[in-house]
Scaffold this motif. Structure first.
Motif, PDB file in Angstrom:
ATOM      1  N   ILE A 170       0.845  -1.195   0.000  1.00  0.00           N
ATOM      2  CA  ILE A 170       0.000   0.000   0.000  1.00  0.00           C
ATOM      3  C   ILE A 170       0.882   1.248   0.000  1.00  0.00           C
ATOM      4  CG2 ILE A 170      -1.860   1.206   1.177  1.00  0.00           C
ATOM      5  CD1 ILE A 170      -2.545  -1.603   0.051  1.00  0.00           C
ATOM      6  N   ASP A 171       1.962   1.194   0.775  1.00  0.00           N
ATOM      7  CA  ASP A 171       2.915   2.304   0.799  1.00  0.00           C
ATOM      8  C   ASP A 171       3.889   2.181  -0.365  1.00  0.00           C
ATOM      9  OD1 ASP A 171       1.772   3.299   3.109  1.00  0.00           O
ATOM     10  OD2 ASP A 171       3.129   2.170   4.433  1.00  0.00           O
ATOM     11  N   ARG A 172       4.585   3.259  -0.656  1.00  0.00           N
ATOM     12  CA  ARG A 172       5.529   3.297  -1.760  1.00  0.00           C
ATOM     13  C   ARG A 172       6.757   2.436  -1.440  1.00  0.00           C
ATOM     14  NH1 ARG A 172       6.227   6.891  -5.977  1.00  0.00           N
ATOM     15  NH2 ARG A 172       8.344   7.135  -6.774  1.00  0.00           N
ATOM     16  N   GLY A 173       7.193   1.637  -2.412  1.00  0.00           N
ATOM     17  CA  GLY A 173       8.346   0.765  -2.210  1.00  0.00           C
ATOM     18  C   GLY A 173       8.214  -0.469  -3.087  1.00  0.00           C
ATOM     19  N   ILE A 174       9.278  -1.219  -3.192  1.00  0.00           N
ATOM     20  CA  ILE A 174       9.255  -2.453  -3.982  1.00  0.00           C
ATOM     21  C   ILE A 174       9.763  -3.592  -3.105  1.00  0.00           C
ATOM     22  CG2 ILE A 174      10.096  -3.658  -6.032  1.00  0.00           C
ATOM     23  CD1 ILE A 174      10.492  -0.949  -7.363  1.00  0.00           C
ATOM     24  N   PRO A 175       8.960  -4.639  -2.908  1.00  0.00           N
ATOM     25  CA  PRO A 175       9.408  -5.769  -2.088  1.00  0.00           C
ATOM     26  C   PRO A 175      10.395  -6.632  -2.872  1.00  0.00           C
ATOM     27  CG  PRO A 175       7.250  -6.231  -3.014  1.00  0.00           C
ATOM     28  CD  PRO A 175       7.604  -4.829  -3.445  1.00  0.00           C
ATOM     29  N   ARG A 176      11.387  -7.148  -2.180  1.00  0.00           N
ATOM     30  CA  ARG A 176      12.380  -8.017  -2.816  1.00  0.00           C
ATOM     31  C   ARG A 176      12.555  -9.290  -1.994  1.00  0.00           C
ATOM     32  NH1 ARG A 176      12.318  -6.118  -7.881  1.00  0.00           N
ATOM     33  NH2 ARG A 176      13.102  -3.978  -8.058  1.00  0.00           N
ATOM     34  N   HIS A 177      13.066 -10.301  -2.667  1.00  0.00           N
ATOM     35  CA  HIS A 177      13.313 -11.600  -2.032  1.00  0.00           C
ATOM     36  C   HIS A 177      14.129 -11.433  -0.742  1.00  0.00           C
ATOM     37  CE1 HIS A 177      14.324 -15.849  -1.653  1.00  0.00           C
ATOM     38  NE2 HIS A 177      15.597 -15.517  -1.584  1.00  0.00           N
ATOM     39  N   GLY A 178      13.647 -12.003   0.344  1.00  0.00           N
ATOM     40  CA  GLY A 178      14.366 -11.989   1.609  1.00  0.00           C
ATOM     41  C   GLY A 178      13.943 -10.891   2.560  1.00  0.00           C
ATOM     42  N   TYR A 179      13.166  -9.920   2.104  1.00  0.00           N
ATOM     43  CA  TYR A 179      12.719  -8.853   3.002  1.00  0.00           C
ATOM     44  C   TYR A 179      11.796  -9.437   4.074  1.00  0.00           C
ATOM     45  CZ  TYR A 179      14.386  -5.112  -0.149  1.00  0.00           C
ATOM     46  OH  TYR A 179      15.132  -4.258  -0.912  1.00  0.00           O
ATOM     47  N   ASP A 180      11.889  -8.860   5.290  1.00  0.00           N
ATOM     48  CA  ASP A 180      11.033  -9.314   6.385  1.00  0.00           C
ATOM     49  C   ASP A 180       9.590  -8.872   6.168  1.00  0.00           C
ATOM     50  OD1 ASP A 180      13.038 -10.573   7.793  1.00  0.00           O
ATOM     51  OD2 ASP A 180      13.486  -8.821   9.043  1.00  0.00           O
ATOM     52  N   ILE A 181       8.666  -9.741   6.590  1.00  0.00           N
ATOM     53  CA  ILE A 181       7.249  -9.400   6.685  1.00  0.00           C
ATOM     54  C   ILE A 181       6.908  -9.336   8.170  1.00  0.00           C
ATOM     55  CG2 ILE A 181       4.890 -10.135   6.176  1.00  0.00           C
ATOM     56  CD1 ILE A 181       5.980 -11.672   3.760  1.00  0.00           C
ATOM     57  N   GLY A 222       9.221 -10.602  -5.316  1.00  0.00           N
ATOM     58  CA  GLY A 222       8.555  -9.310  -5.342  1.00  0.00           C
ATOM     59  C   GLY A 222       8.961  -8.511  -6.566  1.00  0.00           C
ATOM     60  N   THR A 223       8.092  -7.596  -6.973  1.00  0.00           N
ATOM     61  CA  THR A 223       8.382  -6.783  -8.148  1.00  0.00           C
ATOM     62  C   THR A 223       7.428  -5.606  -8.198  1.00  0.00           C
ATOM     63  OG1 THR A 223       8.744  -6.895 -10.551  1.00  0.00           O
ATOM     64  CG2 THR A 223       6.776  -7.958  -9.711  1.00  0.00           C
ATOM     65  N   MET A 224       7.701  -4.648  -9.080  1.00  0.00           N
ATOM     66  CA  MET A 224       6.729  -3.638  -9.455  1.00  0.00           C
ATOM     67  C   MET A 224       5.996  -4.187 -10.670  1.00  0.00           C
ATOM     68  SD  MET A 224       5.129  -0.817  -9.145  1.00  0.00           S
ATOM     69  CE  MET A 224       6.059   0.124  -7.922  1.00  0.00           C
ATOM     70  N   SER A 225       4.722  -4.480 -10.511  1.00  0.00           N
ATOM     71  CA  SER A 225       3.950  -5.112 -11.586  1.00  0.00           C
ATOM     72  C   SER A 225       3.757  -4.152 -12.745  1.00  0.00           C
ATOM     73  CB  SER A 225       2.587  -5.554 -11.045  1.00  0.00           C
ATOM     74  OG  SER A 225       1.684  -5.798 -12.114  1.00  0.00           O
ATOM     75  N   PRO A 226       4.265  -4.484 -13.937  1.00  0.00           N
ATOM     76  CA  PRO A 226       4.025  -3.612 -15.090  1.00  0.00           C
ATOM     77  C   PRO A 226       2.563  -3.530 -15.482  1.00  0.00           C
ATOM     78  CG  PRO A 226       5.924  -5.040 -15.485  1.00  0.00           C
ATOM     79  CD  PRO A 226       5.232  -5.553 -14.255  1.00  0.00           C
ATOM     80  N   SER A 227       1.818  -4.627 -15.300  1.00  0.00           N
ATOM     81  CA  SER A 227       0.412  -4.626 -15.690  1.00  0.00           C
ATOM     82  C   SER A 227      -0.446  -3.826 -14.721  1.00  0.00           C
ATOM     83  CB  SER A 227      -0.130  -6.057 -15.771  1.00  0.00           C
ATOM     84  OG  SER A 227       0.568  -6.816 -16.723  1.00  0.00           O
ATOM     85  N   LEU A 228      -0.184  -3.980 -13.434  1.00  0.00           N
ATOM     86  CA  LEU A 228      -1.008  -3.363 -12.408  1.00  0.00           C
ATOM     87  C   LEU A 228      -0.461  -2.016 -11.948  1.00  0.00           C
ATOM     88  CD1 LEU A 228      -1.566  -6.597 -10.272  1.00  0.00           C
ATOM     89  CD2 LEU A 228      -3.120  -5.627 -11.976  1.00  0.00           C
ATOM     90  N   GLU A 229       0.815  -1.767 -12.266  1.00  0.00           N
ATOM     91  CA  GLU A 229       1.506  -0.559 -11.803  1.00  0.00           C
ATOM     92  C   GLU A 229       1.429  -0.458 -10.281  1.00  0.00           C
ATOM     93  OE1 GLU A 229      -0.221   2.610 -14.073  1.00  0.00           O
ATOM     94  OE2 GLU A 229       1.076   2.229 -15.795  1.00  0.00           O
ATOM     95  N   LYS A 230       1.574  -1.599  -9.639  1.00  0.00           N
ATOM     96  CA  LYS A 230       1.569  -1.688  -8.177  1.00  0.00           C
ATOM     97  C   LYS A 230       2.682  -2.640  -7.754  1.00  0.00           C
ATOM     98  CE  LYS A 230      -3.463  -1.096  -7.944  1.00  0.00           C
ATOM     99  NZ  LYS A 230      -4.755  -1.768  -7.666  1.00  0.00           N
ATOM    100  N   ALA A 231       3.192  -2.410  -6.558  1.00  0.00           N
ATOM    101  CA  ALA A 231       4.214  -3.306  -6.024  1.00  0.00           C
ATOM    102  C   ALA A 231       3.550  -4.533  -5.430  1.00  0.00           C
ATOM    103  CB  ALA A 231       5.040  -2.589  -4.967  1.00  0.00           C
ATOM    104  N   ILE A 232       3.937  -5.694  -5.907  1.00  0.00           N
ATOM    105  CA  ILE A 232       3.313  -6.936  -5.460  1.00  0.00           C
ATOM    106  C   ILE A 232       4.396  -7.934  -5.079  1.00  0.00           C
ATOM    107  CG2 ILE A 232       1.247  -6.636  -6.868  1.00  0.00           C
ATOM    108  CD1 ILE A 232       2.449  -8.644  -8.871  1.00  0.00           C
TER     109      ILE A 232
END
Length: 372
Positions: A299-310, A324-334
């Motif tokens: 929901i907040d700005r940022g891009i999740p990457r492999h290994g980041y804590d949840i 994790g990635t910035m989705s090109p189709s959705l234009e959202k970080a997923i």
């Protein structure tokens, strides 16, 4: 150890591709841009060189039993030309690899209605073909089964033609009809005088085909497909949007051991069959899993990457991002990640720690997009 190279490595370099190491292979990661290649697959058609994927064939009187005892799905349900997604598990039920198993025409015949020995082809992930070959040989010998297991990874290039316009493109280059194939069906087809195994499968969430092409014919056939060449970068964004697992990230026997039930691919497990890991998985199914793979959107700005804590809303670490990635189709970080089951319901609020900063996230249903 030097990297393995696909047969079209020089062709890709001449096209201006950037390369990356993946599974011990030197593979194109990007030709133009990830966004351009991603959009081509979602809206039109693109072609991937995925020759780093393994290809193993199993033939002989006991080929079916060997495949049945080493994969989690029920291979006896496969008619000639069918394929199925399956896991390869150890005795504890942890995923060693995931694979697609194809039922080839019976040995000695290319015709479905002509009897012969059952024959299979399966595709382990990049860099695992040798270990998988050894595993099949070892168990074949231990169980005294009569089957021939060939590692054909260096004999065939593998291309993935993906996107809504893929059927029309295949029909234009193939001498035989292929667009009538249903999802997870396959057959041999002649393409420019080359006999290719053509399967309606893929790893993007789109319609499309995967072709096994004789290594020596690879360049000639690749050039027939006048469409956007795509690299592993776009392949990753496409498969994350589709909620598809990546070996080595979303499961890894050493660093992130997961069962099919945790990883969301319990549908590949047929407990009515006998396979390595079956008893452990039966117990896990009865008791339920403590953690599950979930999809989430930042929901907040940022891009999740492999290994980041949840973390949960109290800031306590409850899991880790696997992809994790910035989705090109959705234009959202997923992203995808494992969390305790009590946090797995869609709509649950979590946080992902991105470069030391907590970012609000929401659990989402996967796949993130509509898929075929």
């Amino acid at each position: 150890m030097p990297l393995q190279t696909p047969p079209l490595r020089d062709v890709h370099a001449d096209r201006g591709a950037k390369f990356t190491e993946f599974g011990g292979w030197d593979m194109p990661v990007e030709f133009d841009s990830i966004q351009t290649e991603h959009a081509a697959v979602r809206e039109d058609v693109g072609i991937f060189d995925v020759s780093h994927m393994g290809q193993l064939s199993v033939t002989g009187p006991d080929a079916t039993e060997l495949m049945q005892r080493l994969t989690t799905n029920d291979v006896t349900q496969l008619a000639v030309g069918d394929s199925q997604y399956a896991a390869i598990t150890n005795e504890n039920g942890a995923i060693i690899d995931d694979t697609v198993v194809y039922r080839l025409p019976d040995a000695g015949s290319d015709e479905p209605d002509v009897a012969g020995e059952k024959s299979y082809l399966f595709v382990p992930n990049a860099g695992t073909d040798e270990a998988t070959h050894e595993r099949w040989i070892s168990y074949r010998n231990e169980w005294d089964l009569e089957a021939t297991v060939d590692n054909q990874t260096d004999e065939f290039a593998m291309f993935a033609v993906q996107g809504p316009d893929a059927p029309d493109l295949l029909e234009r280059v193939s001498d035989d009809p292929v667009s009538d194939l249903s999802r997870f069906q396959a057959r041999y087809a002649t393409v420019d005088d080359s006999r290719c195994w053509v399967a309606r499968t893929g790893y993007t969430g789109e319609d499309g085909f995967e072709l096994l092409v004789p290594w020596s014919d690879a360049e000639r056939i690749w050039e027939l497909f006048e469409c956007q060449p795509c690299g592993l970068g776009a392949r990753d964004t496409l498969r994350i949007e589709a909620g598809l697992l990546l070996a080595g990230q979303d499961f890894d026997l050493e660093s992130n051991p997961r069962t099919p039930y945790e990883a969301g691919i319990g549908f590949t497990v047929d407990l009515d069959t006998e396979f390595v890991g079956r008893d452990a998985l039966a117990e896990i199914q009865r008791e339920g899993v403590d953690e599950r793979l979930v999809g989430f959107q930042l929901i907040d700005r940022g891009i999740p990457r492999h290994g980041y804590d949840i973390t949960n809303t109290d800031g306590r670490v409850v899991g880790a991002v696997s992809s994790g990635t910035m989705s090109p189709s959705l234009e959202k970080a997923i992203g995808l990640g494992y969390v305790p089951s009590e946090y797995a319901e869609p709509g649950t609020t979590l946080h992902v720690v991105v470069r030391g900063q907590s970012k609000k996230a929401r659990v989402e249903t996967i796949p993130f997009i509509d898929t075929v």
